[in-house]
Design a protein around this motif. Structure first.
Motif, PDB file in Angstrom:
ATOM      1  N   TYR A   1     -10.313  18.180 -14.046  1.00 16.43           N
ATOM      2  CA  TYR A   1     -10.307  18.489 -15.482  1.00 16.43           C
ATOM      3  C   TYR A   1     -10.538  17.221 -16.293  1.00 16.43           C
ATOM      4  O   TYR A   1     -11.304  17.229 -17.264  1.00 16.43           O
ATOM      5  N   LEU A   2      -9.874  16.130 -15.923  1.00 11.81           N
ATOM      6  CA  LEU A   2     -10.026  14.887 -16.676  1.00 11.81           C
ATOM      7  C   LEU A   2     -11.489  14.445 -16.702  1.00 11.81           C
ATOM      8  O   LEU A   2     -12.014  14.068 -17.756  1.00 11.81           O
TER       9      LEU A   2
ATOM     10  N   TYR B   1     -20.082  22.975 -24.630  1.00 12.87           N
ATOM     11  CA  TYR B   1     -18.800  22.272 -24.546  1.00 12.87           C
ATOM     12  C   TYR B   1     -17.681  23.243 -24.186  1.00 12.87           C
ATOM     13  O   TYR B   1     -16.866  22.974 -23.292  1.00 12.87           O
ATOM     14  N   ILE B   2     -17.624  24.374 -24.880  1.00  7.53           N
ATOM     15  CA  ILE B   2     -16.566  25.361 -24.625  1.00  7.53           C
ATOM     16  C   ILE B   2     -16.651  25.873 -23.192  1.00  7.53           C
ATOM     17  O   ILE B   2     -15.636  25.945 -22.475  1.00  7.53           O
ATOM     18  N   LEU B   3     -17.832  26.218 -22.754  1.00  9.99           N
ATOM     19  CA  LEU B   3     -18.021  26.703 -21.388  1.00  9.99           C
ATOM     20  C   LEU B   3     -17.588  25.646 -20.378  1.00  9.99           C
ATOM     21  O   LEU B   3     -16.867  25.949 -19.408  1.00  9.99           O
ATOM     22  N   GLY B   4     -17.975  24.399 -20.611  1.00 12.35           N
ATOM     23  CA  GLY B   4     -17.676  23.334 -19.659  1.00 12.35           C
ATOM     24  C   GLY B   4     -16.221  22.933 -19.624  1.00 12.35           C
ATOM     25  O   GLY B   4     -15.615  22.849 -18.542  1.00 12.35           O
ATOM     26  N   VAL B   5     -15.621  22.690 -20.782  1.00 10.68           N
ATOM     27  CA  VAL B   5     -14.237  22.211 -20.828  1.00 10.68           C
ATOM     28  C   VAL B   5     -13.261  23.264 -20.327  1.00 10.68           C
ATOM     29  O   VAL B   5     -12.336  22.956 -19.557  1.00 10.68           O
ATOM     30  N   PHE B   6     -13.461  24.516 -20.727  1.00  9.88           N
ATOM     31  CA  PHE B   6     -12.513  25.546 -20.299  1.00  9.88           C
ATOM     32  C   PHE B   6     -12.707  25.922 -18.829  1.00  9.88           C
ATOM     33  O   PHE B   6     -11.733  26.285 -18.149  1.00  9.88           O
ATOM     34  N   SER B   7     -13.912  25.807 -18.329  1.00 10.39           N
ATOM     35  CA  SER B   7     -14.121  25.992 -16.890  1.00 10.39           C
ATOM     36  C   SER B   7     -13.425  24.884 -16.116  1.00 10.39           C
ATOM     37  O   SER B   7     -12.802  25.123 -15.064  1.00 10.39           O
ATOM     38  N   ALA B   8     -13.506  23.657 -16.660  1.00 12.55           N
ATOM     39  CA  ALA B   8     -12.831  22.523 -16.011  1.00 12.55           C
ATOM     40  C   ALA B   8     -11.317  22.705 -16.018  1.00 12.55           C
ATOM     41  O   ALA B   8     -10.637  22.289 -15.077  1.00 12.55           O
TER      42      ALA B   8
ATOM     43  N   SER C   1     -13.274  36.003 -25.431  1.00 20.50           N
ATOM     44  CA  SER C   1     -12.713  36.617 -24.222  1.00 20.50           C
ATOM     45  C   SER C   1     -12.668  35.607 -23.086  1.00 20.50           C
ATOM     46  O   SER C   1     -11.710  35.583 -22.299  1.00 20.50           O
ATOM     47  N   PHE C   2     -13.698  34.766 -23.006  1.00 17.27           N
ATOM     48  CA  PHE C   2     -13.744  33.741 -21.968  1.00 17.27           C
ATOM     49  C   PHE C   2     -12.591  32.752 -22.116  1.00 17.27           C
ATOM     50  O   PHE C   2     -11.897  32.434 -21.144  1.00 17.27           O
ATOM     51  N   THR C   3     -12.356  32.272 -23.339  1.00 14.96           N
ATOM     52  CA  THR C   3     -11.272  31.306 -23.544  1.00 14.96           C
ATOM     53  C   THR C   3      -9.910  31.958 -23.299  1.00 14.96           C
ATOM     54  O   THR C   3      -8.991  31.316 -22.776  1.00 14.96           O
ATOM     55  N   SER C   4      -9.780  33.222 -23.682  1.00 21.07           N
ATOM     56  CA  SER C   4      -8.525  33.944 -23.444  1.00 21.07           C
ATOM     57  C   SER C   4      -8.257  34.100 -21.956  1.00 21.07           C
ATOM     58  O   SER C   4      -7.128  33.909 -21.485  1.00 21.07           O
TER      59      SER C   4
END
Length: 302
Positions: free
Chosen positions: A250-251, A289-296, A36-39
């Motif tokens: 993001y980078l 990683y998922i939490l960090g990259v998608f938040s970025a 749900s977070f990534t969506s």
């Protein structure tokens, strides 16, 4: 008599509570939260801001029903092997808390509701993606790939990436290169994430007869392949920056979190095959990683 009646009432309430809890558990709520977070992140990136609250609610509801329903089908189908593994033996079906047929019906109902809600309250493309994602995990991965090939996680990784497409389509009613690159991030992340778990749970997968990569090819080959996918994931994250119109926040985030996961994967590869300290650390790092990259990604569009 009043005391006996009260005891019966409490017992009935306890059974209802246990049953409701079991139905929630078969949807794999922890995984559901991540999906749900990534969506949601995909919807924000597609909108380049905050989408309509109504669309977000309908999208998250339909996507959750799709993912939860397919997870229920997964638990129904895997009930035989779940009872053989320590980490899954306490799931509701092998623990005897809930009947398999109830879980099967529950999973089907959730899948149907997912498509209906998306079709009428979001858009037809989102409904189609919910249906395809549901089928991909419940049938393609669970019933076909999982017990037949060590590439089960690689090919099946697309199932966990479908919420990206669902989130994007809910806002844009279309898909573009950025959406597919975000999809690819999850797809490439899945092997090093799942194989790290499989390495230190190898004995359980062997006992259950599931041909995970460490079971079939051994830990050394698994670790080498994990490094390869990690390198591709790093590259994909950078390409996403170039093509997705993100800012330097993001980078920076992509470089930082990819470097951290790459380092853990490299240490896992360096570690002796009978040790699992870095396999466990890689698995945990992959979640952050998922939490960090998608938040970025979300912050990177501001």
């Amino acid at each position: 008599m009043a005391v006996v009646h009260e005891i019966h009432q409490l017992s009935r309430l306890n059974r209802w509570t246990q049953t409701i809890s079991a139905f929630i558990d078969v949807t794999k709520p922890k995984i559901l939260m991540m999906l749900s977070f990534t969506s949601l992140c995909a919807a924000f990136v597609a909108q380049r801001g905050i989408p309509s609250k109504f669309v977000i609610f309908a999208m998250l509801l339909s996507a959750s029903l799709s993912a939860g329903g397919s997870a229920a089908i997964n638990m129904w189908y895997d009930r035989d092997i779940d009872g053989l593994m320590e980490r899954t033996a306490k799931r509701p079906i092998p623990a005897g808390v809930i009947h398999p047929s109830s879980v099967l019906r529950f999973g089907i109902v959730l899948g149907v509701l997912s498509v209906v809600i998306a079709f009428f309250f979001v858009n037809p493309l989102t409904a189609l993606l919910n249906a395809v994602g549901y089928f991909y995990y419940a049938v393609v991965y669970t019933m076909w790939l999982k017990r037949r090939t060590p590439q089960n996680i690689v090919i099946g990784g697309g199932a966990g990436a479908f919420p990206i497409l669902i989130g994007w389509a809910s806002v844009m009613n279309s898909l573009n290169v950025t959406a597919w690159l975000m999809f690819l991030v999850i797809f490439l992340w899945t092997p090093p994430h799942s194989w790290a778990l499989a390495l230190y749970k190898n004995n359980e997968y062997t006992k259950a007869g599931i041909p995970m990569m460490p079971v079939v090819k051994g830990p050394r080959s698994t670790k080498i392949q994990s490094l390869m996918y990690m390198a591709l994931l790093f590259l994909c994250s950078i390409v996403l920056y170039i093509s997705g119109n993100f800012n330097t926040f993001y980078l920076a985030g992509a470089i930082m979190f990819n470097s951290a996961l790459l380092y853990c994967t490299w240490r896992m590869w360096k570690e002796k095959d009978h040790l699992f300290i870095w396999a466990k650390r890689t698995f945990i790092c992959s979640l952050f990683y998922i939490l960090g990259v998608f938040s970025a990604m979300v912050i990177g569009i501001i």
